[in-house]
Design a protein around this motif. Structure first.
Motif, PDB file in Angstrom:
ATOM      1  N   PRO A  82       0.815  -1.223   0.000  1.00  0.00           N
ATOM      2  CA  PRO A  82       0.000   0.000   0.000  1.00  0.00           C
ATOM      3  C   PRO A  82       0.845   1.267   0.000  1.00  0.00           C
ATOM      4  N   ARG A  83       0.564   2.123  -0.956  1.00  0.00           N
ATOM      5  CA  ARG A  83       1.213   3.435  -1.027  1.00  0.00           C
ATOM      6  C   ARG A  83       0.296   4.518  -0.472  1.00  0.00           C
ATOM      7  N   ARG A  84      -1.004   4.247  -0.485  1.00  0.00           N
ATOM      8  CA  ARG A  84      -1.990   5.180   0.034  1.00  0.00           C
ATOM      9  C   ARG A  84      -3.202   4.401   0.480  1.00  0.00           C
ATOM     10  N   GLY A  85      -4.094   5.067   1.168  1.00  0.00           N
ATOM     11  CA  GLY A  85      -5.293   4.421   1.695  1.00  0.00           C
ATOM     12  C   GLY A  85      -5.579   4.940   3.089  1.00  0.00           C
ATOM     13  N   ALA A  86      -6.839   5.111   3.410  1.00  0.00           N
ATOM     14  CA  ALA A  86      -7.245   5.693   4.684  1.00  0.00           C
ATOM     15  C   ALA A  86      -6.863   4.803   5.853  1.00  0.00           C
ATOM     16  N   VAL A  87      -6.362   5.445   6.905  1.00  0.00           N
ATOM     17  CA  VAL A  87      -6.123   4.814   8.208  1.00  0.00           C
ATOM     18  C   VAL A  87      -7.065   5.531   9.164  1.00  0.00           C
ATOM     19  N   TRP A  88      -8.017   4.812   9.766  1.00  0.00           N
ATOM     20  CA  TRP A  88      -9.089   5.512  10.467  1.00  0.00           C
ATOM     21  C   TRP A  88      -9.545   4.761  11.710  1.00  0.00           C
ATOM     22  N   LEU A  89     -10.124   5.514  12.643  1.00  0.00           N
ATOM     23  CA  LEU A  89     -10.694   4.932  13.854  1.00  0.00           C
ATOM     24  C   LEU A  89     -11.810   5.839  14.354  1.00  0.00           C
ATOM     25  N   SER A  90     -12.913   5.216  14.781  1.00  0.00           N
ATOM     26  CA  SER A  90     -14.010   5.962  15.383  1.00  0.00           C
ATOM     27  C   SER A  90     -14.408   5.306  16.690  1.00  0.00           C
ATOM     28  N   VAL A  91     -14.965   6.092  17.590  1.00  0.00           N
ATOM     29  CA  VAL A  91     -15.448   5.604  18.879  1.00  0.00           C
ATOM     30  C   VAL A  91     -16.905   6.038  19.017  1.00  0.00           C
ATOM     31  N   ASN A  92     -17.778   5.062  19.202  1.00  0.00           N
ATOM     32  CA  ASN A  92     -19.223   5.321  19.300  1.00  0.00           C
ATOM     33  C   ASN A  92     -19.737   6.101  18.085  1.00  0.00           C
ATOM     34  N   GLY A  93     -19.180   5.764  16.911  1.00  0.00           N
ATOM     35  CA  GLY A  93     -19.621   6.374  15.671  1.00  0.00           C
ATOM     36  C   GLY A  93     -19.044   7.745  15.386  1.00  0.00           C
ATOM     37  N   ILE A  94     -18.182   8.257  16.258  1.00  0.00           N
ATOM     38  CA  ILE A  94     -17.581   9.582  16.077  1.00  0.00           C
ATOM     39  C   ILE A  94     -16.113   9.414  15.681  1.00  0.00           C
ATOM     40  N   ALA A  95     -15.716  10.043  14.562  1.00  0.00           N
ATOM     41  CA  ALA A  95     -14.353   9.916  14.062  1.00  0.00           C
ATOM     42  C   ALA A  95     -13.357  10.480  15.066  1.00  0.00           C
ATOM     43  N   ARG A  96     -12.315   9.723  15.332  1.00  0.00           N
ATOM     44  CA  ARG A  96     -11.246  10.171  16.228  1.00  0.00           C
ATOM     45  C   ARG A  96      -9.925  10.337  15.460  1.00  0.00           C
ATOM     46  N   GLN A  97      -9.576   9.342  14.648  1.00  0.00           N
ATOM     47  CA  GLN A  97      -8.304   9.369  13.918  1.00  0.00           C
ATOM     48  C   GLN A  97      -8.574   9.130  12.438  1.00  0.00           C
ATOM     49  N   ARG A  98      -7.916   9.894  11.598  1.00  0.00           N
ATOM     50  CA  ARG A  98      -8.018   9.670  10.159  1.00  0.00           C
ATOM     51  C   ARG A  98      -6.800  10.267   9.482  1.00  0.00           C
ATOM     52  N   ALA A  99      -6.126   9.449   8.696  1.00  0.00           N
ATOM     53  CA  ALA A  99      -4.968   9.886   7.928  1.00  0.00           C
ATOM     54  C   ALA A  99      -4.890   8.999   6.699  1.00  0.00           C
ATOM     55  N   ASP A 100      -3.770   9.056   6.005  1.00  0.00           N
ATOM     56  CA  ASP A 100      -3.562   8.231   4.823  1.00  0.00           C
ATOM     57  C   ASP A 100      -2.188   7.593   4.921  1.00  0.00           C
ATOM     58  N   VAL A 101      -2.086   6.354   4.451  1.00  0.00           N
ATOM     59  CA  VAL A 101      -0.787   5.673   4.459  1.00  0.00           C
ATOM     60  C   VAL A 101       0.273   6.530   3.768  1.00  0.00           C
ATOM     61  N   ALA A 102      -0.124   7.303   2.765  1.00  0.00           N
ATOM     62  CA  ALA A 102       0.822   8.165   2.054  1.00  0.00           C
ATOM     63  C   ALA A 102       1.427   9.229   2.958  1.00  0.00           C
ATOM     64  N   GLU A 103       0.815   9.478   4.129  1.00  0.00           N
ATOM     65  CA  GLU A 103       1.299  10.517   5.031  1.00  0.00           C
ATOM     66  C   GLU A 103       2.322  10.006   6.050  1.00  0.00           C
ATOM     67  N   LEU A 104       2.667   8.726   6.000  1.00  0.00           N
ATOM     68  CA  LEU A 104       3.733   8.242   6.878  1.00  0.00           C
ATOM     69  C   LEU A 104       4.985   9.080   6.669  1.00  0.00           C
ATOM     70  N   LEU A 105       5.573   9.584   7.742  1.00  0.00           N
ATOM     71  CA  LEU A 105       6.788  10.389   7.618  1.00  0.00           C
ATOM     72  C   LEU A 105       7.953   9.541   7.121  1.00  0.00           C
ATOM     73  N   TRP A 106       8.042   8.330   7.642  1.00  0.00           N
ATOM     74  CA  TRP A 106       9.037   7.367   7.173  1.00  0.00           C
ATOM     75  C   TRP A 106       8.272   6.180   6.603  1.00  0.00           C
ATOM     76  N   PRO A 107       8.416   5.881   5.312  1.00  0.00           N
ATOM     77  CA  PRO A 107       7.662   4.785   4.712  1.00  0.00           C
ATOM     78  C   PRO A 107       8.133   3.426   5.210  1.00  0.00           C
ATOM     79  N   VAL A 108       7.330   2.425   4.918  1.00  0.00           N
ATOM     80  CA  VAL A 108       7.591   1.081   5.429  1.00  0.00           C
ATOM     81  C   VAL A 108       8.993   0.575   5.104  1.00  0.00           C
ATOM     82  N   PRO A 109       9.494   0.672   3.870  1.00  0.00           N
ATOM     83  CA  PRO A 109      10.843   0.153   3.602  1.00  0.00           C
ATOM     84  C   PRO A 109      11.913   0.783   4.491  1.00  0.00           C
TER      85      PRO A 109
END
Length: 248
Positions: A161-188
Motif C-alpha cells: 500500500p502506497r496510500r489508503g485511509a487509516v481511520w478509527l471511530s469511537v461510538n460512531g464519532i471519528a477520532r483518527q483519520r490519515a492516509d498511508v501516504a502521510e507516513l513520515l518514514w515509509p515502510v521500507p
C-alpha cells in the motif's frame, strides 16, 4: 574456574511445565496461520500538527510481547492500573524473510509477507509518568491484549500500500483519520532501520505509527477502525477490572 559449556536444548525438550502455544494470526481467506515472533512499534510517524517540521532522524521504537497480539474483534479488555486507556490505530507489517542491515530497496520485494490493521493500545497516564521520570515504557505499552490485529492480507494479494485511509471511530464519532501516504518514514525505511539494530526474523510484526487523534477509551465504548484495502475491525471495551486491595 571452569565454566560448564552451554548445552543445546533438544528439539523434544523435557520441559518442567508445558511450553506456551505460539501466538498466531489468522490469514485472510486461508486456513493457515502466521506465527508471530516479536512485535516492534514505531513512535511518532505522522505529523500531529500541520506546521510540524519534517523529522531529521528516524523515529524511536519499542516492543510488545508476542502474546499481546490478539484478534481484533469481540471484547477489548480494559487493562488494570490505568485511568487513561488510549487507542492508536496503525498499519501493521508482517515480516516473511528476516535479515540484518537490509537494503530499503529490497524490503518490499523480499522481506514483507503481508499487512494488517492493528491497535497499539496504551496506558497513557503510565506513559506520561515514564516520560517525566525517564523510565521505560513497558508498563504503558506491553500489557495483556495491548496489540489487537486484523487477519493478515498477503502482499501477493494486496500489493504494497502506497496510500489508503487509516481511520478509527469511537461510538460512531471519528477520532483518527490519515492516509498511508502521510507516513513520515515509509515502510521500507522503517524495516531497514530496525534491521540495523536487530536481526529481523520471519514472523516479526511492525506497527508503523499512529495518526493524530489519540484518545481515551471507556468501558462500553464501541471502537471501529481499519486500513483501506487491508482490513477493518469492530470491538467493544470491557469493564474496568476490580481494584486489588492491599494486604493489611
Amino acid at each position: 574456574m571452569c565454566e560448564r559449556p552451554a548445552e543445546a536444548i533438544p528439539a523434544r525438550a523435557n520441559f518442567i511445565f508445558p511450553a506456551l502455544e505460539p501466538t498466531a494470526l489468522a490469514i485472510a481467506g486461508a486456513t493457515a496461520s502466521f506465527p508471530v515472533g516479536r512485535v516492534y512499534c514505531i513512535g511518532r510517524n505522522y505529523r500531529w500538527s500541520p506546521d510540524e517540521p519534517a523529522p531529521a532522524e528516524m523515529p524511536a521504537w519499542f516492543m510488545k510481547p508476542a502474546n499481546a497480539v490478539v484478534p481484533a474483534h469481540g471484547v477489548l479488555p480494559y487493562p488494570p492500573g490505568t485511568g487513561e486507556f488510549c487507542h492508536e490505530i496503525e498499519l501493521v507489517v508482517a515480516v516473511g524473510l528476516g535479515g540484518r542491515d537490509i537494503d530499503p530497496a529490497q524490503v518490499e520485494a523480499h522481506h514483507i509477507w503481508g499487512y494488517a490493521a492493528g491497535l497499539d493500545l496504551t496506558r497513557r497516564d503510565l506513559q506520561q509518568r515514564a516520560k517525566r521520570a525517564g523510565g521505560p515504557w513497558e508498563p504503558a505499552k506491553a500489557f495483556d491484549h495491548s496489540a489487537p490485529c486484523t487477519p493478515l492480507v498477503p502482499a501477493t494479494a494486496c500489493g504494497h500500500p502506497r496510500r489508503g485511509a487509516v481511520w478509527l471511530s469511537v461510538n460512531g464519532i471519528a477520532r483518527q483519520r490519515a492516509d498511508v501516504a502521510e507516513l513520515l518514514w515509509p515502510v521500507p525505511a522503517l524495516v531497514a532501520m530496525l534491521s540495523r539494530s536487530v536481526t529481523l526474523m520471519p514472523g516479526d510484526l511492525v506497527y508503523t505509527g499512529t495518526p493524530v487523534g489519540v484518545g481515551v477509551l471507556h468501558p462500553g465504548d464501541s471502537v471501529e477502525g481499519g486500513v483501506a484495502g487491508i482490513g477493518q475491525f469492530s470491538m467493544t471495551v470491557g469493564g474496568r477490572p476490580a481494584a486489588v486491595s492491599s494486604p493489611p
